[in-house]
Design an enzyme around this catalytic site. Structure first.
Site, PDB file in Angstrom:
ATOM      1  N   ILE A 241       0.855  -1.200   0.000  1.00 36.36           N
ATOM      2  CA  ILE A 241       0.000   0.000   0.000  1.00 36.36           C
ATOM      3  C   ILE A 241       0.888   1.247   0.000  1.00 36.36           C
ATOM      4  O   ILE A 241       0.660   2.209  -0.742  1.00 36.36           O
ATOM      5  CB  ILE A 241      -0.927  -0.009   1.241  1.00 36.36           C
ATOM      6  CG1 ILE A 241      -1.777  -1.285   1.262  1.00 36.36           C
ATOM      7  CG2 ILE A 241      -1.800   1.238   1.284  1.00 36.36           C
ATOM      8  CD1 ILE A 241      -2.711  -1.452   0.091  1.00 36.36           C
ATOM      9  N   GLU A 242       1.957   1.235   0.821  1.00 34.77           N
ATOM     10  CA  GLU A 242       2.897   2.365   0.875  1.00 34.77           C
ATOM     11  C   GLU A 242       3.521   2.614  -0.500  1.00 34.77           C
ATOM     12  O   GLU A 242       3.668   3.761  -0.934  1.00 34.77           O
ATOM     13  CB  GLU A 242       4.001   2.064   1.901  1.00 34.77           C
ATOM     14  CG  GLU A 242       5.176   3.037   1.812  1.00 34.77           C
ATOM     15  CD  GLU A 242       6.176   2.918   2.963  1.00 34.77           C
ATOM     16  OE1 GLU A 242       5.880   2.243   3.971  1.00 34.77           O
ATOM     17  OE2 GLU A 242       7.265   3.517   2.848  1.00 34.77           O
ATOM     18  N   ARG A 243       3.888   1.537  -1.184  1.00 36.11           N
ATOM     19  CA  ARG A 243       4.597   1.708  -2.474  1.00 36.11           C
ATOM     20  C   ARG A 243       3.664   2.224  -3.560  1.00 36.11           C
ATOM     21  O   ARG A 243       4.072   3.031  -4.402  1.00 36.11           O
ATOM     22  CB  ARG A 243       5.283   0.393  -2.850  1.00 36.11           C
ATOM     23  CG  ARG A 243       6.498   0.180  -1.958  1.00 36.11           C
ATOM     24  CD  ARG A 243       7.126  -1.191  -2.011  1.00 36.11           C
ATOM     25  NE  ARG A 243       8.162  -1.257  -0.976  1.00 36.11           N
ATOM     26  CZ  ARG A 243       8.677  -2.368  -0.472  1.00 36.11           C
ATOM     27  NH1 ARG A 243       8.265  -3.548  -0.901  1.00 36.11           N
ATOM     28  NH2 ARG A 243       9.611  -2.317   0.462  1.00 36.11           N
ATOM     29  N   GLY A 246       3.407   5.820  -2.824  1.00 30.28           N
ATOM     30  CA  GLY A 246       4.626   6.520  -3.258  1.00 30.28           C
ATOM     31  C   GLY A 246       4.629   6.754  -4.761  1.00 30.28           C
ATOM     32  O   GLY A 246       4.995   7.836  -5.239  1.00 30.28           O
TER      33      GLY A 246
END
Ligand SMILES: Cc1cc2nc3c(=O)[nH]c(=O)nc-3n(C[C@H](O)[C@H](O)[C@H](O)COP(=O)(O)OP(=O)(O)OC[C@H]3O[C@@H](n4cnc5c(N)ncnc54)[C@H](O)[C@@H]3O)c2cc1C
Length: 382
Positions: A241-243, A246
């Site tokens: 989810i973070e990537r 980003g």
């Protein structure tokens, strides 16, 4: 992935908030090296942005990940990558595992106020000894009665000086490194939590980045997210989810880089005509615009996988890698057309250039993305 009128309405509401509430203040926050996270998050929380993809049961909007992608992209309109990143930490880096695996009591205590913007969160994975090799982290959480006692330290922690809680990854046993870790919610006011320094950086200047020590910090075991020993697996899922965040945030920043460069080169005159009248400038910007669309398409393919409930690791990893590489080129090549002003810290493109460098490092460096992909292709160890 097809975006609907609802997505566009959501996009407009974020853009209006950014222009009215955030952008007028970012220069002051960049100069101060910090922004008022509680104030900004309370404002974002009131509009529902912090809980867009979170369950309605805890005050979220219950929308799917495609709306999270729109949010990440639109936060790219904030003229400070650091402020956008701080919001991204709250929405897509320190709360996805809590929402997915935390029980009702933990979500009520920490997720609901995070969604409302009453509490600021941070994610504690990286350590001074290394961030790329997550499995090798040293911070420990040892059972003692009904508590864990935490010892160790975390490095590069975004929101670290202002956070009310940390979603901490620590070793809870001596077992195999992928099965000995747990994610634990650590209230940052607990005795033994010491913020030892705020790190000075070349970019993301409005974001506070901290080194934090944990000295015999006692936290109830009830603060553990999900099963003991599953923290590494949960964090790897949280990283997807973070990537995606980003990559999509980079798309938003790249769109802004191109837009502000079109505006600047339309006004700036050399040799008797606007800079943008040169075909080489037009073609270069058209090429960069094409590259931005390719990153966006790749990231939205990853979003499709998440929305369909499938494993997005491969596409999210590729999107993060491509975004890191592309934003560096876009920022550098746009900056070139600003001449001396591009080299001056005061210009918008200069801040983008400095902020953009982090995309290839934070949340897993490019080489870590390549390692994941090579492993998925069965190439490691050949
Ligand atoms: C501004 C900022 C904010 C951050 N926010 C957070 C946060 O909120 N929470 C958090 O937990 N972390 C955060 N980080 C940490 C970030 O995720 C790490 O910096 C990153 O994962 C790299 O870890 P490292 O710095 O320890 O580099 P190292 O692990 O020491 O690696 C150094 C470099 O070596 C290369 N490399 C690594 N492994 C390999 C390999 N196998 N093969 C070839 N080359 C390799 C890469 O180029 C890498 O950049 C942040 C970092 C910064 C700079």
């Amino acid at each position: 992935m097809l975006l609907t009128p609802e997505h566009e309405e959501f996009r407009r509401s974020i853009r209006a908030w950014v222009e009215a509430e955030i952008n007028p203040h970012v220069d002051a926050w960049e100069a101060a090296g910090i922004f008022p996270a509680h104030q900004v998050f309370a404002s974002a929380g009131r509009l529902g942005f912090l809980g867009a993809t979170k369950p309605e049961a805890y005050g979220g909007l219950g929308l799917d990940e495609s709306f999270g992608a729109v949010l990440a992209e639109e936060l790219g309109a904030i003229r400070s990558g650091g402020v956008a990143m701080a919001i991204g930490v709250q929405t897509d880096m320190c709360t996805p595992a809590l929402a997915a695996e935390g029980g009702p009591a933990l979500c009520e205590e920490w997720l609901r106020p995070a969604i409302e913007g009453r509490l600021v969160g941070c994610i504690g994975v990286s350590e001074a000894g290394g961030g790329s090799d997550v499995a090798a982290l040293r911070t420990s959480a040892v059972r003692d009665g009904a508590d864990y006692v935490i010892d160790g330290s975390k490095m590069w922690i975004t929101n670290g000086t202002q956070a009310d809680f940390c979603c901490l990854l620590a070793n809870t046993s001596d077992g195999p490194v992928h099965r000995n870790k747990s994610l634990i919610i650590v209230p940052m006011k607990t005795k033994g939590v010491q913020i030892t320094r705020k790190i000075d950086k070349m970019g993301m200047c409005a974001s506070d980045t901290a080194e934090i020590f944990f000295d015999a910090v006692r936290v109830p075991q009830a603060n553990r997210i999900g099963e003991e020993g599953m923290g590494f697996i949960y964090q790897m899922r949280q990283f997807q989810i973070e990537r995606i965040w980003g990559a999509m945030n980079a798309v938003g920043i790249m769109r802004r880089a191109i837009a502000c460069t079109i505006a600047y080169t339309s006004e700036r005159r050399t040799f008797g005509r606007p800079l943008i009248a040169n075909q080489v400038v037009q073609f270069r910007l058209a090429e960069l615009e094409t590259e931005v669309e390719s990153v966006s398409a790749l990231a939205m393919r990853a979003v499709e996988e998440v929305v369909a409930g499938r494993d997005a690791t491969r596409l999210a990893t590729m999107a993060k890698l491509r975004a890191g590489r592309t934003i560096r080129r876009v920022a550098d090549e746009c900056l070139q057309f600003w001449g001396g002003l591009g080299f001056a810290s005061e210009s918008e493109i200069n801040r983008i250039y400095r902020d953009a460098r982090l995309v290839s490092i934070g949340g897993g460096a490019d080489e870590v993305m390549l390692q994941i992909l090579a492993k998925m292709m069965g190439l490691l160890g050949r």
